[in-house]
Enzyme design. Structure first.
Site, PDB file in Angstrom:
ATOM      1  N   ASN A 107       0.884  -1.170   0.000  1.00  0.00           N
ATOM      2  CA  ASN A 107       0.000   0.000   0.000  1.00  0.00           C
ATOM      3  C   ASN A 107       0.921   1.220   0.000  1.00  0.00           C
ATOM      4  OD1 ASN A 107      -1.820   2.037   0.438  1.00  0.00           O
ATOM      5  ND2 ASN A 107      -2.759   1.105   2.249  1.00  0.00           N
ATOM      6  N   HIS A 122     -13.267   2.377   0.260  1.00  0.00           N
ATOM      7  CA  HIS A 122     -13.232   1.288   1.263  1.00  0.00           C
ATOM      8  C   HIS A 122     -13.905   0.021   0.726  1.00  0.00           C
ATOM      9  CE1 HIS A 122     -13.409   4.642   4.563  1.00  0.00           C
ATOM     10  NE2 HIS A 122     -12.145   4.269   4.382  1.00  0.00           N
ATOM     11  N   GLU A 126      -8.205  -5.789   4.803  1.00  0.00           N
ATOM     12  CA  GLU A 126      -8.083  -5.421   3.394  1.00  0.00           C
ATOM     13  C   GLU A 126      -6.854  -6.065   2.759  1.00  0.00           C
ATOM     14  OE1 GLU A 126      -8.717  -1.556   5.183  1.00  0.00           O
ATOM     15  OE2 GLU A 126      -9.563  -0.876   3.286  1.00  0.00           O
ATOM     16  N   ARG A 134      -2.654  -2.057  -3.394  1.00  0.00           N
ATOM     17  CA  ARG A 134      -3.911  -1.357  -3.149  1.00  0.00           C
ATOM     18  C   ARG A 134      -3.911  -0.078  -3.988  1.00  0.00           C
ATOM     19  NH1 ARG A 134      -5.222   3.133   1.111  1.00  0.00           N
ATOM     20  NH2 ARG A 134      -7.442   3.281   0.736  1.00  0.00           N
ATOM     21  N   ARG A 137     -12.618  15.053   8.592  1.00  0.00           N
ATOM     22  CA  ARG A 137     -13.387  15.432   7.389  1.00  0.00           C
ATOM     23  C   ARG A 137     -14.822  15.757   7.759  1.00  0.00           C
ATOM     24  NH1 ARG A 137     -11.773  10.256   3.854  1.00  0.00           N
ATOM     25  NH2 ARG A 137      -9.846  10.045   5.021  1.00  0.00           N
TER      26      ARG A 137
END
Ligand code: ADP
Length: 400
Positions: free
Chosen positions: A7, A180, A385, A91, A241
């Site tokens: 990643n 996601h 993941e 990823r 956020r």
């Protein structure tokens, strides 16, 4: 067969090496502060002591070289030589409308990932550096790419389009993509297994609540709607956020506060959410602790966060005309029993009956946290993941 999952971020590279025969982790770790002479390497070989170092690592190729050095190191390593890294899976945040599943890396695939730079200017170029670093050091090792957006490509047009002039979609591909996806796909499949019911027959709402957070409505194993949009800013209130807001606020705030585009972008992505409302932190642990010490702003931040999540769950139950299971995952979803309880005790109207003891149990295991007779099951499923990326890579490399 061993699969290395990468990643790559703009200044970091996380990795995990899997032995696919038994799906175990041989080692994992990360290189941070790439580009500096004080880059930090953390390497965790399975069954051996953690190794840390601070050294000069100026680019992703150098970072990759360091990762391979550690994986094959006589003392800290887990394999004898680089030839025991049989495939690499990456990823990739944005696959646009092109990629609805994982693919092997080819020159056409690389061209397409580059074409999508506009949609993910911070992420996709960094992922490409990861792919190129592997090509430079392991030129004969096959690579695959797994996209955060791919799982959501099953959304119907009524979910993914915005009600704005269609020319913006046609010319610029402005639409909901969702993120996601690898996590939502993994936890929904695991939840069906835990419930011992076929995924095809289930209506699920999966809540991936970490620093970034998104909710997905999954019907028959397919994503039919998700809260993140063209970018990961839309939807839930998150650590830093804003999530959903009236779009007219953006030009208004820019005018009143004399903000540039860059500044308003940074405000909504990095200085909003839990952090802005609490004035303390973006970390849910600190918010809950402050709330217990009677900090009013922390309580308000928590209440807004929980309320907005609950409204999405209600909305997605309406979208699917019912829900069989609600799944919590990621840092907050897996660990914050306080948040799960606050949400679930207000969902009794739809048939949620929380097992408060199971909810509070300090466990990182996958488990059911609703009562056995609850019409809607509630589960905690730790996400993985990296394992999903390794599985897809393994399947693709073996011709699947
Ligand atoms: P990312 O989106 O960066 O992958 P994670 O899924 O790792 O994030 O989630 C990180 C967040 O999880 C932290 O910011 C923290 O707020 C939250 N978290 C971790 N442990 C706990 C806990 N025990 N209680 C509440 N929140 C937690």
């Amino acid at each position: 067969m061993n699969v290395l999952v990468i990643n790559a971020g703009s200044s970091s590279l996380k990795y995990e090496l899997f032995r696919m025969e038994n799906e175990t982790t041989l080692a994992s770790g990360k290189v941070e502060r790439i580009g500096l002479d004080t880059a930090i390497v953390t390497h965790e070989p399975s069954g051996k002591d953690e190794y840390r170092d601070v050294l000069e690592i100026l680019d992703h190729t150098a970072a990759m070289r360091e990762v391979l050095r550690l994986l094959t190191h006589p003392e800290h390593g887990v394999v004898q030589s680089m030839s025991e890294v049989h495939a690499v899976g990456h990823r990739i945040v944005h696959g646009g409308e092109t990629f609805s599943q994982s693919v092997r890396v080819t020159s056409d695939v690389k061209k397409e990932i580059k074409r999508l730079y506009d949609l993910a200017p911070l992420h996709n170029p960094a992922h490409m550096m990861g792919i190129q670093a592997v090509e430079a050091i392991l030129p004969d090792v096959p690579q695959a790419v797994v996209f955060d957006t791919a799982f959501h490509q099953t959304m119907p047009a009524k979910s993914y389009l915005y009600p704005i002039p269609m020319v913006l979609y046609r010319k610029h591909r402005i639409r909901r993509y969702g993120f996601h996806g690898t996590s939502h796909a993994y936890v929904s499949a695991r939840a069906a297994q835990v419930l011992n019911r076929p995924l095809d027959a289930l209506k699920m709402i999966t809540c991936h609540i970490g620093n970034g957070a998104s909710v997905t409505a999954i019907q028959g194993g397919r994503s039919i709607d998700t809260s993140m949009g063209m970018t990961p800013l839309e939807g839930l209130m998150m650590g830093t956020r804003s999530g959903d807001l009236d779009p007219a606020i953006v030009p208004y705030a820019m005018e009143k506060e004399e903000l540039t585009l860059r500044e308003v972008n940074s405000m909504l992505n990095k200085h909003s959410g839990l952090y802005a409302v609490s004035g303390i932190s973006s970390d849910m642990r600190e918010i809950v602790q402050a709330m217990e010490e009677d900090n009013g702003n922390a309580r308000l931040a928590f209440e807004m966060y929980e309320y907005r999540l609950r409204k999405y769950i209600g909305g997605y139950a309406a979208a699917m005309n019912g829900v069989d299971a609600i799944v919590f995952t990621a840092g907050v979803g897996e660990n914050s029993s306080v948040l799960r309880e606050a949400v679930c005790t207000q969902l009794t109207y739809m048939g949620v009956r929380l097992d408060e003891e199971a909810n509070r149990a300090a466990s990182s295991q996958e488990r059911l946290i609703s009562m056995p007779d609850s019409p809607v099951a509630v589960l905690v499923i730790p996400t993985n993941e990296e394992l999903m990326i390794a599985r897809d890579t393994y399947r693709l490399i073996n011709g699947g």
